[in-house]
Enzyme design. Sequence first.
Site, PDB file in Angstrom:
ATOM      1  CG  ASN A   9      -1.724   1.231   1.380  1.00  8.82           C
ATOM      2  OD1 ASN A   9      -1.814   2.027   0.452  1.00  8.82           O
ATOM      3  ND2 ASN A   9      -2.345   1.412   2.539  1.00  8.82           N
ATOM      4  CD1 TRP A  10       3.495   1.012  -2.978  1.00  6.65           C
ATOM      5  CD2 TRP A  10       3.446   2.239  -4.857  1.00  6.65           C
ATOM      6  NE1 TRP A  10       4.160   0.310  -3.959  1.00  6.65           N
ATOM      7  CE2 TRP A  10       4.156   1.036  -5.119  1.00  6.65           C
ATOM      8  CE3 TRP A  10       3.285   3.164  -5.899  1.00  6.65           C
ATOM      9  CZ2 TRP A  10       4.690   0.749  -6.381  1.00  6.65           C
ATOM     10  CZ3 TRP A  10       3.827   2.866  -7.144  1.00  6.65           C
ATOM     11  CH2 TRP A  10       4.519   1.666  -7.382  1.00  6.65           C
ATOM     12  CE  LYS A  11       0.008   3.384   4.758  1.00  6.48           C
ATOM     13  NZ  LYS A  11      -0.124   3.551   6.180  1.00  6.48           N
ATOM     14  CG  HIS A  96      -5.904   1.850   5.027  1.00  8.28           C
ATOM     15  ND1 HIS A  96      -5.508   2.777   5.966  1.00  8.28           N
ATOM     16  CD2 HIS A  96      -4.866   1.002   4.863  1.00  8.28           C
ATOM     17  CE1 HIS A  96      -4.267   2.488   6.338  1.00  8.28           C
ATOM     18  NE2 HIS A  96      -3.856   1.419   5.688  1.00  8.28           N
ATOM     19  CD  GLU A  98      -3.104   5.476   6.685  1.00  9.11           C
ATOM     20  OE1 GLU A  98      -3.035   5.604   5.449  1.00  9.11           O
ATOM     21  OE2 GLU A  98      -2.196   4.952   7.358  1.00  9.11           O
ATOM     22  CD  GLU A 168      -3.821  -2.684   7.076  1.00 11.25           C
ATOM     23  OE1 GLU A 168      -2.679  -2.906   6.654  1.00 11.25           O
ATOM     24  OE2 GLU A 168      -4.440  -1.647   6.826  1.00 11.25           O
ATOM     25  N   GLY A 174       2.067   1.926  10.786  1.00 16.35           N
ATOM     26  CA  GLY A 174       3.029   3.021  10.680  1.00 16.35           C
ATOM     27  C   GLY A 174       3.677   3.403  11.996  1.00 16.35           C
ATOM     28  CB  SER A 214       4.823  -2.011  12.086  1.00 18.28           C
ATOM     29  OG  SER A 214       4.396  -0.673  12.269  1.00 18.28           O
ATOM     30  N   GLY A 235       2.641  -1.292   4.291  1.00 13.72           N
ATOM     31  CA  GLY A 235       2.717   0.136   3.968  1.00 13.72           C
ATOM     32  C   GLY A 235       4.158   0.556   3.731  1.00 13.72           C
ATOM     33  N   GLY A 236       4.789   1.101   4.771  1.00  9.59           N
ATOM     34  CA  GLY A 236       6.133   1.679   4.651  1.00  9.59           C
ATOM     35  C   GLY A 236       7.131   0.775   3.927  1.00  9.59           C
TER      36      GLY A 236
HETATM   37  C1  PEP Z   1      -0.981   0.028   5.989  1.00  9.84           C
HETATM   38  O1  PEP Z   1      -1.142   1.227   6.011  1.00  9.84           O
HETATM   39  O2  PEP Z   1      -1.788  -0.706   5.380  1.00  9.84           O
HETATM   40  C2  PEP Z   1       0.163  -0.514   6.714  1.00  9.84           C
HETATM   41  C3  PEP Z   1       0.141  -1.764   7.074  1.00  9.84           C
HETATM   42  O3  PEP Z   1       1.196   0.360   6.972  1.00  9.84           O
HETATM   43  P1  PEP Z   1       2.612   0.017   7.671  1.00  9.84           P
HETATM   44  O4  PEP Z   1       3.088  -1.295   7.077  1.00  9.84           O
HETATM   45  O5  PEP Z   1       3.497   1.153   7.316  1.00  9.84           O
HETATM   46  O6  PEP Z   1       2.353  -0.113   9.130  1.00  9.84           O
END
Ligand code: PEP
Length: 251
Positions: A9-11, A96, A98, A168, A174, A214, A235-236
Site C-alpha cells: 500500500n503505497w498510500k 483502510h 486512514e 490491520e 506506521g 509495521s 505500507g512503509g
Molecule cells: C498500511 O497502512 O496498510 C500498513 C500496514 O502500513 P505500515 O506497514 O506502514 O504499518
Amino acid sequence: MRKNIVAGNWKMNKSLQEGIALARELNEALKGKTVHCKVIIGTPYIHLSSAVSSVDTDRIGVAAQNCADKESGAYTGEVSASMIASTGARYVILGHSERRAYYHETPEILKEKVKLALTAGLTPIFCIGEVLEERESGKHFDTVKSQIEASLFDLSPEDFAKLILAYEPVWAIGTGRTASPAQAQEMHAFIRRTLAAKYGEEIADNTSILYGGSANAGNAKELFSNPDVDGGLIGGASLSADKFMPIIEAF
Ligand code: PEP
C-alpha cells in the site's frame, strides 16, 4: 484453497515517475523467480494505468487504494470502481483505517464501495482492525466482528468468496509496533470462525486474511508462519524493492 498474498500500500507517496520506476524494479526482481505468494501493489490512482503497463500483471496485480461510493456522475474529484477497472487494475483496497478516520468512511459507505467494486469486477482487499483503546479494554474482537458484519454480511456467499480481508490493528499501522505473531494468529482465527458461522467452513477456509501493521523483512516470516495468516498488507516497507522483496520471499 486460499492464496498467500503480499500486497503493498503505497498510500500518498511517489511521483508518477518514481512509482513506475518501483513497479519496473519489482517486475525485474520477480522475473524468473519462483515465489510462493501473489504480489500486489496498491498505487495512487494516477499511477494505475502506467503501473499496469509496466509490469507483467500475471506476476504483479495492481490495486487502487479507494473508490467512490457512487457509480458515476456529478461527484467532482471522485474515481469510480469501473474507471479503476478500465485501467487494468484488478484490486481495490477498501476500509483502510486512514480512510475511516480521516475521511469519515462509515460502514454503510464501505458497504456501497464493496458492492460497486464487485460489480466492476474488482477484488476488494477489505481492511478491519481495532484502535489501541479497544484492544486495551478487551473490545478488539467485538470491533472487528462488527466491522465485518456491518459492511460485508449482506453479500451473497458467491460475492463474499471474491473478497480478500486484511486485519490491520490501527495501533500497529506506521508505528513500528507490530502485533505479535500470537496476537495476529488469535485474531485471524477469530475472523475465520466469524466467517464460518455466517458463510460456512468452505468459504471461511478459502478466504485469504492478510496481516497489516509495521510488517517488515524482520518479522514477516514469523507472522506468515501462522496457520491463519495468509500474507500481509504492507505500507512503509512496500516503498522500495529492497524492503518489499524480502517480505515476498518470506513465504
Ligand atoms: C498500511 O497502512 O496498510 C500498513 C500496514 O502500513 P505500515 O506497514 O506502514 O504499518
